[in-house]
Enzyme design. Structure first.
Site, PDB file in Angstrom:
ATOM      1  N   GLU A  19      49.115  41.639  78.290  1.00  0.00           N
ATOM      2  CA  GLU A  19      47.687  41.967  78.289  1.00  0.00           C
ATOM      3  C   GLU A  19      46.907  40.918  77.525  1.00  0.00           C
ATOM      4  O   GLU A  19      47.368  40.445  76.488  1.00  0.00           O
ATOM      5  CB  GLU A  19      47.449  43.298  77.559  1.00  0.00           C
ATOM      6  CG  GLU A  19      47.775  44.511  78.349  1.00  0.00           C
ATOM      7  CD  GLU A  19      47.711  45.775  77.494  1.00  0.00           C
ATOM      8  OE1 GLU A  19      47.796  46.850  78.073  1.00  0.00           O
ATOM      9  OE2 GLU A  19      47.586  45.678  76.256  1.00  0.00           O
ATOM     10  N   LYS A  21      44.300  39.702  74.844  1.00  0.00           N
ATOM     11  CA  LYS A  21      43.818  40.308  73.610  1.00  0.00           C
ATOM     12  C   LYS A  21      42.335  39.967  73.508  1.00  0.00           C
ATOM     13  O   LYS A  21      41.968  38.849  73.167  1.00  0.00           O
ATOM     14  CB  LYS A  21      44.586  39.736  72.423  1.00  0.00           C
ATOM     15  CG  LYS A  21      44.510  40.582  71.195  1.00  0.00           C
ATOM     16  CD  LYS A  21      45.502  40.062  70.157  1.00  0.00           C
ATOM     17  CE  LYS A  21      45.149  40.591  68.776  1.00  0.00           C
ATOM     18  NZ  LYS A  21      43.799  40.215  68.345  1.00  0.00           N
ATOM     19  N   ASP A  23      38.653  39.859  72.143  1.00  0.00           N
ATOM     20  CA  ASP A  23      38.132  39.761  70.790  1.00  0.00           C
ATOM     21  C   ASP A  23      36.868  40.606  70.653  1.00  0.00           C
ATOM     22  O   ASP A  23      35.806  40.237  71.139  1.00  0.00           O
ATOM     23  CB  ASP A  23      37.820  38.284  70.507  1.00  0.00           C
ATOM     24  CG  ASP A  23      37.662  38.019  69.033  1.00  0.00           C
ATOM     25  OD1 ASP A  23      38.019  38.901  68.235  1.00  0.00           O
ATOM     26  OD2 ASP A  23      37.182  36.928  68.692  1.00  0.00           O
ATOM     27  N   TYR A 132      43.622  49.447  75.835  1.00  0.00           N
ATOM     28  CA  TYR A 132      44.948  48.839  75.714  1.00  0.00           C
ATOM     29  C   TYR A 132      46.017  49.793  75.189  1.00  0.00           C
ATOM     30  O   TYR A 132      47.141  49.376  74.919  1.00  0.00           O
ATOM     31  CB  TYR A 132      44.901  47.579  74.845  1.00  0.00           C
ATOM     32  CG  TYR A 132      44.399  47.818  73.444  1.00  0.00           C
ATOM     33  CD1 TYR A 132      45.226  48.394  72.484  1.00  0.00           C
ATOM     34  CD2 TYR A 132      43.109  47.477  73.080  1.00  0.00           C
ATOM     35  CE1 TYR A 132      44.780  48.625  71.204  1.00  0.00           C
ATOM     36  CE2 TYR A 132      42.643  47.700  71.797  1.00  0.00           C
ATOM     37  CZ  TYR A 132      43.482  48.275  70.861  1.00  0.00           C
ATOM     38  OH  TYR A 132      43.033  48.513  69.590  1.00  0.00           O
ATOM     39  N   LYS A 205      54.062  43.752  75.733  1.00  0.00           N
ATOM     40  CA  LYS A 205      54.536  45.079  75.341  1.00  0.00           C
ATOM     41  C   LYS A 205      55.705  45.515  76.210  1.00  0.00           C
ATOM     42  O   LYS A 205      55.747  45.178  77.392  1.00  0.00           O
ATOM     43  CB  LYS A 205      53.407  46.112  75.518  1.00  0.00           C
ATOM     44  CG  LYS A 205      52.225  45.867  74.625  1.00  0.00           C
ATOM     45  CD  LYS A 205      51.080  46.808  74.942  1.00  0.00           C
ATOM     46  CE  LYS A 205      49.947  46.551  73.954  1.00  0.00           C
ATOM     47  NZ  LYS A 205      48.726  47.282  74.322  1.00  0.00           N
ATOM     48  N   LYS A 229      48.979  34.542  69.571  1.00  0.00           N
ATOM     49  CA  LYS A 229      47.610  34.060  69.389  1.00  0.00           C
ATOM     50  C   LYS A 229      47.468  32.662  69.972  1.00  0.00           C
ATOM     51  O   LYS A 229      48.309  31.804  69.737  1.00  0.00           O
ATOM     52  CB  LYS A 229      47.289  34.023  67.894  1.00  0.00           C
ATOM     53  CG  LYS A 229      45.982  34.717  67.550  1.00  0.00           C
ATOM     54  CD  LYS A 229      45.849  34.836  66.043  1.00  0.00           C
ATOM     55  CE  LYS A 229      44.412  34.721  65.580  1.00  0.00           C
ATOM     56  NZ  LYS A 229      43.433  35.554  66.194  1.00  0.00           N
ATOM     57  N   CYS A 323       7.843  25.206  53.710  1.00  0.00           N
ATOM     58  CA  CYS A 323       8.068  24.758  55.078  1.00  0.00           C
ATOM     59  C   CYS A 323       8.284  23.244  55.075  1.00  0.00           C
ATOM     60  O   CYS A 323       7.469  22.510  54.527  1.00  0.00           O
ATOM     61  CB  CYS A 323       6.863  25.121  55.939  1.00  0.00           C
ATOM     62  SG  CYS A 323       6.912  24.384  57.572  1.00  0.00           S
ATOM     63  N   CYS A 326       5.026  21.593  57.177  1.00  0.00           N
ATOM     64  CA  CYS A 326       3.637  21.601  56.707  1.00  0.00           C
ATOM     65  C   CYS A 326       3.531  21.778  55.194  1.00  0.00           C
ATOM     66  O   CYS A 326       2.456  21.629  54.631  1.00  0.00           O
ATOM     67  CB  CYS A 326       2.845  22.701  57.408  1.00  0.00           C
ATOM     68  SG  CYS A 326       3.291  24.353  56.862  1.00  0.00           S
ATOM     69  N   CYS A 341       7.714  30.248  57.475  1.00  0.00           N
ATOM     70  CA  CYS A 341       6.548  29.503  57.036  1.00  0.00           C
ATOM     71  C   CYS A 341       5.357  30.448  57.150  1.00  0.00           C
ATOM     72  O   CYS A 341       5.177  31.119  58.158  1.00  0.00           O
ATOM     73  CB  CYS A 341       6.346  28.284  57.929  1.00  0.00           C
ATOM     74  SG  CYS A 341       4.759  27.487  57.691  1.00  0.00           S
ATOM     75  N   CYS A 346       0.693  26.130  61.116  1.00  0.00           N
ATOM     76  CA  CYS A 346       1.746  25.130  60.913  1.00  0.00           C
ATOM     77  C   CYS A 346       2.032  24.394  62.223  1.00  0.00           C
ATOM     78  O   CYS A 346       2.198  25.010  63.269  1.00  0.00           O
ATOM     79  CB  CYS A 346       3.009  25.828  60.421  1.00  0.00           C
ATOM     80  SG  CYS A 346       4.451  24.771  60.357  1.00  0.00           S
TER      81      CYS A 346
HETATM   82 ZN   LIG Z   1       4.957  25.210  58.261  1.00  0.00          ZN
END
Ligand SMILES: [Zn+2]
Length: 491
Positions: A19, A21, A23, A132, A205, A229, A323, A326, A341, A346
């Site tokens: 099977e 695996k 994630d 599973y 298995k 793995k 920022c 700016c 910001c 900006c």
């Molecule tokens: Zn800014």
């Protein structure tokens, strides 16, 4: 592995199941008389949180089993909640469009969605489950693991014939001997990018439940299964610089610029760092050697710093409080991970806003790309959305790398975007939390900008599909005289 099996049960033949695996987040589902009664997260062999209500919203988890399994008085199914990579990318684009922080990877997205406090949010997330195992069945109708999986799929875990999970189920194979199992393992590994979801290995298995029972388990693992793995897609590189970009909503997002390194056929030169918390958690610094991982098509992320290689003069990275574009103060509200910001004028935000304004799903202004926006803002030709419509062909033709013909095209595209309608305009304005979907609801409900502008917050939050957070953001937006002035200019 097979030698161990043969030592444990001498003289016996084994059939195996391979099977993938997947994630994601492990869960256990308890069915009583075919009805889903309880769902919990599972980690390290222990029951975690009760997430029954959230799991009930996952489309491919049946609330009622159909077929013969419905008669079991109790049946506990194990599975992995995951997100398809395509669905994950779409979710992240949506979150970003609404000014929220995207998820680092599909696993985090799946786990975060299942652990939501509000099942409605879980329901809106594209979750799927890969089953599973059966940890408990009363009475137990199963002779083999593969048979159990087939019956479960038939009783509701596999949806219509077009269900994408069929492609994933094709990787679950029964093999007559260990050689066959090894061949399948190699095949899964070779095609792991085509599976469409993150898959970090395979599990082999013993198929027969009766043999499984006699083999038993250690305190941690069943003796009848072995996980293989895949080699991780990781590499080390050096961070040359931590770059801070300013997005449309003013969010300051850090990116690590790396010495280019090859991972699984792609050259990687940048990795996401998400936010200030992540930088602090990892304690990444400029000049550090880091272990990076690339999963699927997602931008690579940093797993950890290799401390031994840290330069002696290194100092902790200080996340800017201003920022970088700016110079205005960057503000991080209590309890949020993102600093923004605070200057609504900006230029970095303006550039991002203009780009967003022109995207296909918003005002759809073709040719309004990054290079053009950059120049329009830097040459002070555009300071707000309405300025775009005041540009003439002659002015546009003066921009670098924009020939007369392209200038005409851009002009026509801009003028042509005038009649896109309220819903798309609302989305284009880039109001925080107002994505395409919310924009459509608001446009439908109010019908005109004038009526929406007058709408009080309490009234907005009454609308189905508009939560208090969105209502607050929309009302705040329209309270600003500057925003109202800008919209007036667009008429
Ligand atoms: Zn800014």
């Amino acid at each position: 592995f097979e030698a161990r099996m043969k030592r444990a049960l001498p003289g016996e033949q084994f059939t195996y199941v391979v099977e993938p695996k997947v994630d994601g987040l492990s869960v256990a589902l308890l069915y009583e008389h075919g009805r889903l009664e309880r769902g919990a997260t599972r980690g390290d062999g222990r029951y975690g949180e009760d997430v029954t209500h959230n799991l009930m919203t996952v489309r491919s988890i049946p609330r009622h089993l159909h077929g013969p399994l419905a008669t079991c008085t109790a049946l506990e199914v194990r599975g992995e909640i995951f997100m398809w990579r395509q669905a994950f990318d779409k979710l992240n684009r949506g979150l970003e469009a609404e000014g929220e922080a995207p998820f680092a990877n599909p696993r985090n997205a799946a786990a975060g969605s299942v652990r939501q406090k509000d099942p409605r949010i879980t329901a809106s997330r594209p979750l799927d489950i890969f089953i599973y195992g059966v940890s408990y069945a009363e009475p137990d109708p199963f002779k083999g693991h593969s048979q159990a999986m087939e019956q479960l799929l038939a009783s509701g875990f596999l949806l219509d014939p077009k269900d994408r999970k069929r492609t994933l189920e094709r990787y679950r194979r029964r093999c007559a001997d260990i050689e066959g199992a090894i061949v399948v393992c190699r095949e899964v590994e070779a095609t792991r990018d085509e599976i469409g979801c993150d898959c970090d290995g395979v599990v082999v298995k013993v198929d027969a439940i009766e043999q499984q029972r006699r083999l038993g388990s250690t305190t941690h693992h069943p003796r009848w299964a072995i996980a293989y793995k895949f080699p991780a897609r990781q590499a080390t590189s050096i961070i040359r610089k931590i770059d801070i970009n300013v997005g449309r909503t003013g969010a300051l997002t850090p990116t690590a610029l790396l010495d280019p390194v090859e991972i699984a056929g792609a050259t990687i030169s940048r990795a996401t760092l998400h936010n200030a918390d992540e930088i602090e958690r990892l304690d990444v610094r400029e000049g550090d050697t880091v272990l990076i991982e690339r999963a699927g098509d997602v931008i690579p992320h940093i797993l950890r710093v290799i401390q031994e290689k840290r330069p002696s003069h290194s100092t902790p990275f200080r996340f800017p409080t201003q920022c970088p574009i700016c110079g205005a103060e960057a503000f991080r509200p209590e309890g949020e991970v993102v600093s923004r910001c605070t200057n609504s004028a900006c230029l970095a935000r303006l550039k991002e806003s203009l780009l967003h304004f022109g995207v296909r799903r918003a005002m759809d202004i073709e040719h309004l790309g990054e290079a053009v926006v950059e120049q329009l803002v830097d040459r002070t030709l555009v300071r707000e959305f309405a300025d775009l419509y005041r540009l003439d062909v002659a002015t546009l033709a003066e921009l670098e790398r924009l020939a007369q013909k392209s200038a005409t095209n851009l002009y026509n595209a801009t003028q042509g975007s005038k009649g896109r309608g309220l819903s798309r305009l609302l989305f284009a304005l880039g109001i925080r939390y107002v994505g395409e979907h919310v924009a459509a609801i608001l446009a439908q409900h109010y019908g005109s900008m004038d009526r929406l502008e007058q709408a009080p917050e309490a009234e907005l939050s009454e609308i189905y599909g508009i939560g208090p957070r969105i209502a607050q953001s929309v009302a705040l937006y329209f309270r600003q005289p500057e925003n109202r002035r800008q919209i007036k200019q667009l008429r």
